[in-house]
Motif scaffolding. Structure first.
Motif, short mmCIF file in Angstrom:
data_model
loop_
_atom_site.label_atom_id
_atom_site.label_comp_id
_atom_site.label_asym_id
_atom_site.label_seq_id
_atom_site.Cartn_x
_atom_site.Cartn_y
_atom_site.Cartn_z
N VAL A 1 0.99 -1.35 -0.11
CA VAL A 1 -0.49 0.12 -0.29
C VAL A 1 0.86 1.18 -0.36
N LEU A 2 1.93 1.12 1.45
CA LEU A 2 3.31 2.63 1.07
C LEU A 2 3.66 2.57 -0.36
N GLU A 3 3.56 1.53 -0.97
CA GLU A 3 4.70 1.81 -2.45
C GLU A 3 3.02 2.36 -3.41
N ALA A 4 2.37 1.84 -3.58
CA ALA A 4 1.31 2.18 -4.17
C ALA A 4 0.98 3.75 -4.07
N TRP A 5 0.84 4.09 -3.14
CA TRP A 5 1.02 5.97 -2.73
C TRP A 5 2.04 6.64 -3.62
N SER A 6 3.41 5.77 -3.02
CA SER A 6 4.75 6.06 -3.89
C SER A 6 4.75 6.77 -5.78
N TYR A 7 3.66 5.38 -5.57
CA TYR A 7 3.25 5.66 -6.96
C TYR A 7 2.68 6.67 -7.92
N GLY A 8 1.91 7.54 -6.79
CA GLY A 8 0.34 8.41 -6.77
C GLY A 8 -1.34 7.25 -6.79
N LEU A 9 -0.95 6.22 -6.53
CA LEU A 9 -2.09 5.42 -6.86
C LEU A 9 -3.17 5.34 -5.98
N MET B 1 -8.27 -0.40 0.37
CA MET B 1 -8.37 -1.39 1.54
C MET B 1 -9.16 -1.53 2.80
N THR B 2 -9.00 -2.22 3.43
CA THR B 2 -9.33 -2.72 4.61
C THR B 2 -9.43 -2.66 5.14
N PRO B 3 -10.10 -1.70 6.84
CA PRO B 3 -9.33 -0.96 8.10
C PRO B 3 -8.05 -2.75 8.82
N GLN B 4 -8.12 -3.51 8.41
CA GLN B 4 -7.13 -4.98 8.81
C GLN B 4 -6.03 -4.83 8.10
N CYS B 5 -5.77 -3.27 7.29
CA CYS B 5 -4.56 -3.08 6.61
C CYS B 5 -3.61 -2.31 7.60
N ASN B 6 -4.65 -1.69 8.51
CA ASN B 6 -3.77 -0.90 9.88
C ASN B 6 -3.43 0.27 9.36
N LEU B 7 -3.67 0.70 8.48
CA LEU B 7 -3.09 2.44 8.19
C LEU B 7 -4.73 3.59 7.44
N PRO B 8 -4.37 3.00 9.58
CA PRO B 8 -5.83 4.58 9.38
C PRO B 8 -5.94 6.00 8.34
N GLU B 9 -4.35 6.52 8.70
CA GLU B 9 -3.85 7.23 7.56
C GLU B 9 -4.37 7.34 6.94
N GLY B 10 -4.31 6.56 5.86
CA GLY B 10 -4.69 6.66 4.25
C GLY B 10 -6.76 7.22 4.40
N PHE B 11 -6.59 6.44 5.04
CA PHE B 11 -8.95 7.16 5.11
C PHE B 11 -8.98 8.51 5.80
N GLN B 12 -7.59 8.99 6.65
CA GLN B 12 -8.28 10.26 7.36
C GLN B 12 -7.87 11.00 6.79
N ALA B 13 -6.21 10.63 5.77
CA ALA B 13 -6.20 11.80 4.22
C ALA B 13 -6.78 11.57 2.79
N GLN B 14 -8.49 11.17 3.35
CA GLN B 14 -8.40 10.61 1.38
C GLN B 14 -7.77 9.93 1.06
N ALA B 15 -7.02 9.03 0.64
CA ALA B 15 -6.35 8.42 -0.02
C ALA B 15 -6.59 6.93 -0.09
N ALA C 1 -6.07 12.71 -8.25
CA ALA C 1 -6.42 13.54 -6.08
C ALA C 1 -6.08 12.80 -5.19
N MET C 2 -6.96 11.92 -5.13
CA MET C 2 -6.60 10.88 -4.35
C MET C 2 -5.44 10.30 -4.49
N GLY C 3 -4.61 9.77 -5.72
CA GLY C 3 -3.23 9.16 -5.19
C GLY C 3 -2.39 10.41 -5.01
N GLU C 4 -2.22 11.16 -5.59
CA GLU C 4 -1.43 12.58 -4.79
C GLU C 4 -1.55 12.86 -3.46
N ARG C 5 -2.54 12.48 -3.36
CA ARG C 5 -2.95 12.98 -1.73
C ARG C 5 -1.90 11.10 -0.68
#
Length: 396
Positions: A300-308, A312-326, A354-358
């Motif tokens: 997931v971190l790699e995907a964001w690094s490519y702006g994607l 994902m499920t909450p079980q991926c343990n990255l709530p920051e991604g939902f909070q940032a609307q990414a 825009a979501m990927g850039e966030r």
């Protein structure tokens, strides 16, 4: 950052190659970032089929690998314990649980009377503990529970993992420090090998990882069939599933794909490493991880690094991604995944970008390796009595 030229730290991992999946990237990048703090870092791991091709990924760090005897799943390596004892380490940082390196780590801290930090990497999350439950109960009774209780500090990748560690019954101090990611440096020179199997105008939803039941891929396939039937925007989208088979699960997934009539819309492309992985992320339009359980997924971190944009499920343990609307939140069940897919299909190119850039901006703020190494160094200094308890450490 302070310099600890006399501090000698060992990093112990079951594999120093791509066989470890996301742990390979997480452990080597942490080690390299710590090395930049002038710590003396030494790597200890078990040999496997891909060790020789991936040793270069550790850069100039000293790496010792040890041949496994007997069943690979246990990882018995008789030369490992003597090598650790002879290394004259100040501290050992063990990554992963349930196999022979845990035995050696526990013996090392008892015999050397020096601290061990343990990173479970999600292996104490409820789903992971329930998987092969009786085997893990036996292993826990034999050695793993004592190993965990003997740790000077347990390293959780996120708050929910810290909660899972407490739920397992452990009272050790816990530091909460995430994994990091290095952004891609350049545009790939060529398209991924699998791109010729798709229409040139296809939009790609990309999955990368182990083909294992915990990843929720059977639910994704059922959701894919439902979303394509229900959404008027679904036609250009193709699902590309990249990864390595575990326990014959790929055969099951391909049979399910045939049964659902998805052969022209779902593509199994095998493992993607190095340049092929770089090109695959670059070709993708979005990323998905419908997992039942994760520590903190590097993909997931790699995907964001490519702006994607990410599903994902909450079980991926990255709530920051939902909070940032990414990221779009999906549950690991077909109906909820289908809802997320329908929402993705309806988004405009501008909205997805825009979501990927966030997500890319979130990485720069929260998941950069120099900051992570500084936090981990502060934990090492604290457990060795060389510094105050850092803010990232929860008391016992």
């Amino acid at each position: 950052m302070g310099v600890d030229t006399t501090l000698k730290v060992g990093l112990l991992t079951a594999s120093v190659s791509r066989r470890a999946g996301g742990l390979y990237d997480a452990t080597r990048h942490l080690a390299q970032a710590l090395h930049c703090t002038s710590l003396e870092i030494h790597i200890f791991g078990l040999a496997d089929e891909d060790t020789s091709r991936d040793l270069a990924g550790w850069g100039n760090l000293p790496v010792q690998v040890f041949e496994v005897r007997g069943p690979r799943f246990f990882g018995y390596a008789p030369a490992l314990a003597p090598a650790l004892a002879a290394a004259n380490l100040d501290l050992l940082h063990a990554h992963g649980l349930w196999i022979y390196p845990s035995v050696v780590s526990g013996q090392w801290t008892q015999h050397q009377q020096k601290p061990v930090v343990i990173t479970p990497h999600g292996m104490l999350d409820p789903w992971a503990v329930r998987n092969a439950r009786w085997k893990k109960r036996i292993v826990g009774w034999l050695y793993e529970n004592a190993h965990l209780r003997g740790a000077a500090c347990l390293h959780a990748l996120c708050e929910s993992e810290a909660e899972a560690i407490r739920a397992y019954g452990l009272r050790n101090p816990i530091c909460i420090i995430p994994n990091g990611i290095d952004p891609p440096i350049a545009t790939p020179n060529h398209a991924p090998p699998w791109s010729t199997t798709l229409p040139t105008d296809a939009k790609v939803l990309f999955y990368l990882g182990r083909l294992h039941p915990k990843k929720g891929l059977p639910h994704l396939l059922r959701a894919w069939a439902a979303a394509h039937s229900a959404s008027e925007h679904a036609d250009p989208w193709r699902l590309v599933i990249a990864g390595w088979d575990q326990g014959g699960h790929e055969t099951e997934l391909k049979a399910q794909t045939q049964q659902l009539g998805l052969s022209t819309r779902v593509h199994f492309v095998g493992p993607q490493f190095d340049a092929a992985k770089h090109a695959s992320y670059h070709r993708a339009d979005a990323f998905i991880l419908p997992s039942f359980s994760e520590g903190l997924p590097m993909t997931v971190l790699e995907a964001w690094s490519y702006g994607l944009p990410v599903l994902m499920t909450p079980q991926c343990n990255l709530p920051e991604g939902f909070q940032a609307q990414a990221a779009l939140s999906i549950a690991p069940e077909p109906e909820r995944i289908a809802q997320g897919l329908t929402a993705l299909f309806a988004m405009t190119d501008h909205e997805r970008t825009a979501m990927g850039e966030r997500g890319r901006a979130l990485l720069a703020r929260r998941f950069n390796w120099p900051h992570i190494a500084e936090q981990m160094l502060s934990v090492y200094r604290w457990v060795l009595g060389r510094g105050e308890r850092p803010d990232c450490v929860m008391p016992d």
